[in-house]
Design a protein around this motif. Structure first.
Motif, PDB file in Angstrom:
ATOM      1  N   ASP A  23      62.111  38.717  74.998  1.00 25.93           N
ATOM      2  CA  ASP A  23      62.003  39.827  74.043  1.00 25.93           C
ATOM      3  C   ASP A  23      60.539  40.065  73.661  1.00 25.93           C
ATOM      4  N   GLN A  24      59.793  38.966  73.462  1.00 28.11           N
ATOM      5  CA  GLN A  24      58.376  39.099  73.132  1.00 28.11           C
ATOM      6  C   GLN A  24      57.604  39.764  74.261  1.00 28.11           C
ATOM      7  N   ALA A  25      57.915  39.371  75.503  1.00 29.27           N
ATOM      8  CA  ALA A  25      57.216  39.963  76.643  1.00 29.27           C
ATOM      9  C   ALA A  25      57.488  41.456  76.730  1.00 29.27           C
ATOM     10  N   GLN A  26      58.739  41.845  76.510  1.00 28.59           N
ATOM     11  CA  GLN A  26      59.067  43.268  76.534  1.00 28.59           C
ATOM     12  C   GLN A  26      58.373  44.012  75.397  1.00 28.59           C
ATOM     13  N   ARG A  27      58.394  43.405  74.216  1.00 28.83           N
ATOM     14  CA  ARG A  27      57.774  44.052  73.069  1.00 28.83           C
ATOM     15  C   ARG A  27      56.261  44.175  73.257  1.00 28.83           C
ATOM     16  N   ASP A  28      55.636  43.112  73.778  1.00 23.95           N
ATOM     17  CA  ASP A  28      54.193  43.162  74.026  1.00 23.95           C
ATOM     18  C   ASP A  28      53.856  44.243  75.053  1.00 23.95           C
ATOM     19  N   MET A  29      54.693  44.342  76.090  1.00 22.38           N
ATOM     20  CA  MET A  29      54.455  45.368  77.096  1.00 22.38           C
ATOM     21  C   MET A  29      54.579  46.765  76.483  1.00 22.38           C
ATOM     22  N   GLU A  30      55.593  46.953  75.653  1.00 26.01           N
ATOM     23  CA  GLU A  30      55.783  48.257  75.014  1.00 26.01           C
ATOM     24  C   GLU A  30      54.582  48.616  74.138  1.00 26.01           C
ATOM     25  N   VAL A  31      54.126  47.648  73.331  1.00 27.65           N
ATOM     26  CA  VAL A  31      52.994  47.908  72.436  1.00 27.65           C
ATOM     27  C   VAL A  31      51.732  48.207  73.245  1.00 27.65           C
ATOM     28  N   LYS A  67      61.793  40.973  53.265  1.00 30.85           N
ATOM     29  CA  LYS A  67      62.927  41.408  54.079  1.00 30.85           C
ATOM     30  C   LYS A  67      62.818  41.020  55.555  1.00 30.85           C
ATOM     31  N   TYR A  68      61.596  41.027  56.094  1.00 32.93           N
ATOM     32  CA  TYR A  68      61.461  40.942  57.546  1.00 32.93           C
ATOM     33  C   TYR A  68      60.634  39.773  58.048  1.00 32.93           C
ATOM     34  N   LEU A  69      60.073  38.961  57.152  1.00 30.85           N
ATOM     35  CA  LEU A  69      59.198  37.883  57.612  1.00 30.85           C
ATOM     36  C   LEU A  69      59.925  36.925  58.546  1.00 30.85           C
ATOM     37  N   GLU A  70      61.167  36.564  58.218  1.00 25.56           N
ATOM     38  CA  GLU A  70      61.912  35.598  59.012  1.00 25.56           C
ATOM     39  C   GLU A  70      62.334  36.154  60.371  1.00 25.56           C
ATOM     40  N   LYS A  71      62.160  37.459  60.588  1.00 27.38           N
ATOM     41  CA  LYS A  71      62.498  38.058  61.876  1.00 27.38           C
ATOM     42  C   LYS A  71      61.325  38.046  62.845  1.00 27.38           C
ATOM     43  N   ASN A  72      60.187  37.568  62.390  1.00 29.22           N
ATOM     44  CA  ASN A  72      59.020  37.492  63.251  1.00 29.22           C
ATOM     45  C   ASN A  72      59.309  36.595  64.459  1.00 29.22           C
ATOM     46  N   LEU A  85      47.622  44.483  57.484  1.00 26.77           N
ATOM     47  CA  LEU A  85      47.991  45.655  58.276  1.00 26.77           C
ATOM     48  C   LEU A  85      48.426  46.817  57.387  1.00 26.77           C
ATOM     49  N   VAL A  86      49.173  46.508  56.322  1.00 25.73           N
ATOM     50  CA  VAL A  86      49.565  47.567  55.386  1.00 25.73           C
ATOM     51  C   VAL A  86      48.323  48.159  54.716  1.00 25.73           C
ATOM     52  N   GLY A  87      47.359  47.286  54.373  1.00 31.35           N
ATOM     53  CA  GLY A  87      46.107  47.778  53.804  1.00 31.35           C
ATOM     54  C   GLY A  87      45.356  48.677  54.783  1.00 31.35           C
ATOM     55  N   ASN A  88      45.365  48.298  56.082  1.00 31.77           N
ATOM     56  CA  ASN A  88      44.710  49.129  57.092  1.00 31.77           C
ATOM     57  C   ASN A  88      45.384  50.489  57.212  1.00 31.77           C
ATOM     58  N   ASP A 109      51.163  47.268  65.481  1.00 30.17           N
ATOM     59  CA  ASP A 109      50.987  45.839  65.192  1.00 30.17           C
ATOM     60  C   ASP A 109      51.897  45.397  64.048  1.00 30.17           C
ATOM     61  N   LEU A 110      52.056  46.236  63.048  1.00 30.56           N
ATOM     62  CA  LEU A 110      52.929  45.898  61.922  1.00 30.56           C
ATOM     63  C   LEU A 110      54.381  45.817  62.381  1.00 30.56           C
ATOM     64  N   GLU A 111      54.796  46.741  63.212  1.00 31.60           N
ATOM     65  CA  GLU A 111      56.168  46.704  63.736  1.00 31.60           C
ATOM     66  C   GLU A 111      56.399  45.440  64.557  1.00 31.60           C
ATOM     67  N   THR A 112      55.371  45.020  65.319  1.00 32.70           N
ATOM     68  CA  THR A 112      55.501  43.801  66.111  1.00 32.70           C
ATOM     69  C   THR A 112      55.635  42.569  65.217  1.00 32.70           C
ATOM     70  N   LYS A 113      54.833  42.514  64.162  1.00 37.11           N
ATOM     71  CA  LYS A 113      54.910  41.367  63.235  1.00 37.11           C
ATOM     72  C   LYS A 113      56.262  41.275  62.567  1.00 37.11           C
ATOM     73  N   LEU A 114      56.852  42.417  62.249  1.00 35.75           N
ATOM     74  CA  LEU A 114      58.118  42.439  61.514  1.00 35.75           C
ATOM     75  C   LEU A 114      59.329  42.483  62.445  1.00 35.75           C
ATOM     76  N   ASN A 115      59.074  42.663  63.752  1.00 37.78           N
ATOM     77  CA  ASN A 115      60.166  42.782  64.731  1.00 37.78           C
ATOM     78  C   ASN A 115      61.127  43.888  64.335  1.00 37.78           C
ATOM     79  N   MET A 116      60.588  45.047  64.033  1.00 40.17           N
ATOM     80  CA  MET A 116      61.400  46.213  63.657  1.00 40.17           C
ATOM     81  C   MET A 116      60.597  47.463  63.931  1.00 40.17           C
ATOM     82  N   LYS A 117      61.254  48.615  63.794  1.00 39.00           N
ATOM     83  CA  LYS A 117      60.589  49.895  63.981  1.00 39.00           C
ATOM     84  C   LYS A 117      60.823  50.777  62.781  1.00 39.00           C
ATOM     85  N   PHE A 118      59.769  51.489  62.390  1.00 36.82           N
ATOM     86  CA  PHE A 118      59.881  52.389  61.261  1.00 36.82           C
ATOM     87  C   PHE A 118      60.521  53.689  61.725  1.00 36.82           C
TER      88      PHE A 118
END
Length: 489
Positions: A183-191, A299-304, A411-414, A480-489
């Motif tokens: 899943d990480q490899a796919q997500r990294d490729m997508e990003v 909400k999403y830290l444990e999904k990292n 990332l949220v600050g950025n 990058d934020l979506e990757t850290k949280l393992n979700m999409k806005f």
């Protein structure tokens, strides 16, 4: 007669005309076919960002290799129970004796019985009668009495230790960890594809600006030449405009080459052959998101994925430690069974294999090495090392959680900073454009210097590039934020 000749002449003329028209149509159709072929060779592959991502996930060679790794771990998990299968073998043996054969054993028995019988009668048996007694009994030293066969010979061994159960658990956890890695490899490729897609759009926009500057420099050079001929400006103005125009050419060529190399890399990642002409359909625009960093962490830290993967590593370490304890302090059970019937012996085939069986069944409890239990042994030291590695992994997990939380806030600050910068830069671009257009009009009317035009143009182009770059930064931070949280806005 004359009418017939005229008719024949007209018929021949018609045939000739039709042939010429057919030949011309054939040439035209052939040319059209060639044009169509050339057009197909020059066709572009138009891709949106979603189409590019999907194509990469389906065709990227690196992902295909990762998929094979996952398949290997999946099979190991599905068939981990095969560690309980016994080892079994079957064999057949045929043996021939040389000096000592079955005949020797038979003759010795017959002679012994004859001597006992003779002694009971009070008369000893003479040695010269030994051979005749054996022969009279119906035996002689033939080839078949030299052979014996054992078939089939079957052996089964089954070994068991409580640590084998943990090996099955470990295979299951390794497969789950493999799924996370996949899943990480796919997500990294997508990003990476999304970032590269927007990065190429940014480079293309930069190239368009460079080309526009080159075109403007050429126009100013042409205008300066006209003004010089009309006696409105000195020759120095023409030379300065020409230098500016010539200096722009290498910049455009360098930007074009850089963009081409980036496009080749992009095509490679997507799985296209080298030289594929790809055109991107998109723009550097995105919808802004309104998020709260603390809420996202809760909400999403444990999904990292990194946190989940490290937890699986800790679980594997615990299983490994428990397996090492069991293999050290618990005995192993070994069950052995063999079935070895003598199918052929003494020149005869056995009537019943069960009667000829010389096999065995045994149960054995084994401690492989009692010295491994000593506290100073290499085995116990290795067990202590594993326990300390487990503590290190647990400390690493705590640190990873804290770092991930900090990165989410950053990332949220950025995102908020980029959004504010974009709003400010949009106004700057409008002002810079107005200043450039005003300076250009003044230059064309002869009331402004060439240097003023160049400075206002550079300010305008820098503002445009800065705006596009900041939009790209926002998209990159959001990915990058979506990757850290393992979700999409």
């Amino acid at each position: 007669m004359k009418k017939k000749k005229w008719k024949k002449t007209l018929a021949l003329f018609g045939m000739l005309l039709s042939f010429c028209l057919y030949a011309e149509d054939g040439v035209a159709s052939e040319e059209n076919t060639l044009n169509e072929t050339e057009g197909s060779a020059d066709e572009k592959v138009v891709l949106t960002v979603e189409e590019a991502v999907n194509h990469a996930l389906e065709n990227n060679k690196s992902l295909k290799s990762s998929a094979i790794d996952l398949e290997i771990k999946k099979r190991a998990s599905q068939y981990g129970w095969n560690t309980f299968l016994p080892s079994a073998g079957i064999s057949a043996t045929a043996a021939r004796t040389t000096a000592n054969s079955t005949f020797n054993s038979i003759s010795q028995n017959i002679i012994t019985q004859g001597r006992l019988g003779a002694l009971e009668g009070g008369v000893p048996l003479p040695p010269q009668m030994y051979d005749s007694i054996v022969k009279n009994a119906g035996y002689e030293d033939t080839e078949k009495l030299h052979w014996a066969m054992v078939l089939p010979s079957i052996s089964v061994q089954w070994n068991f230790n409580l640590a084998m159960i943990d090996s099955i658990r470990a295979a299951k956890v390794q497969y789950e960890q493999g799924q996370i890695t996949w899943d990480q490899a796919q997500r990294d490729m997508e990003v990476n594809i999304r970032k590269l897609f927007y990065g190429i759009l940014l480079s293309k926009e930069n190239l368009d600006i460079q080309r526009e500057k080159l075109e403007n420099a050429q126009k100013r050079y042409n205008q300066a030449t006209i003004n010089y001929r009309n006696g409105l400006v000195p020759e120095m103005s023409v030379l300065n405009a020409q230098v500016t125009y010539e200096n722009q050419k290498p910049t455009v060529m360098s930007t074009e080459q850089s963009l081409k190399q980036t496009m080749d890399t992009f095509a490679f990642l997507l799985g296209f052959p080298y030289g594929t002409n790809i055109e991107l359909d998109g723009s550097i625009e995105t919808a802004y998101v309104n998020v709260d960093a603390s809420d996202l962490v809760e909400k999403y830290l444990e999904k990292n994925k990194d946190i989940i993967s490290l937890k699986k590593n800790i679980e594997l370490l615990k299983i490994s430690i428990n397996a090492k304890r069991l293999s050290t302090f618990t005995p192993s059970l070994s069950v052995n069974y063999s079935f070895s019937p003598a199918a052929y012996a003494a020149g005869k085939w056995a009537d019943d294999f069960a009667d000829a069986d010389t096999g065995s069944l045994s149960f054995t409890l084994i401690y492989s090495n009692l010295l491994d239990m000593l506290p100073f042994s290499a085995n116990m030291q290795s067990l202590k090392d594993s326990k300390q590695q487990l503590k290190q992994a647990e400390f690493g997990l705590e640190q990873l959680v804290q770092n991930t939380e900090i990165e989410i806030h950053s990332l949220v600050g950025n995102l908020n900073k980029c959004e504010a910068n974009i709003t400010a830069m949009e106004k700057t671009v409008e002002l810079a454009k107005m200043a450039y257009e005003s300076t250009l009009k003044a230059y064309n009317s002869g009331t402004a210097e060439l240097l003023d035009v160049q400075e206002s143009e550079n300010s305008y182009e820098q503002a445009r590039m800065g705006l596009s770059s900041e939009k790209n930064n926002y998209i990159s931070a959001l990915l990058d934020l979506e990757t850290k949280l393992n979700m999409k806005f």
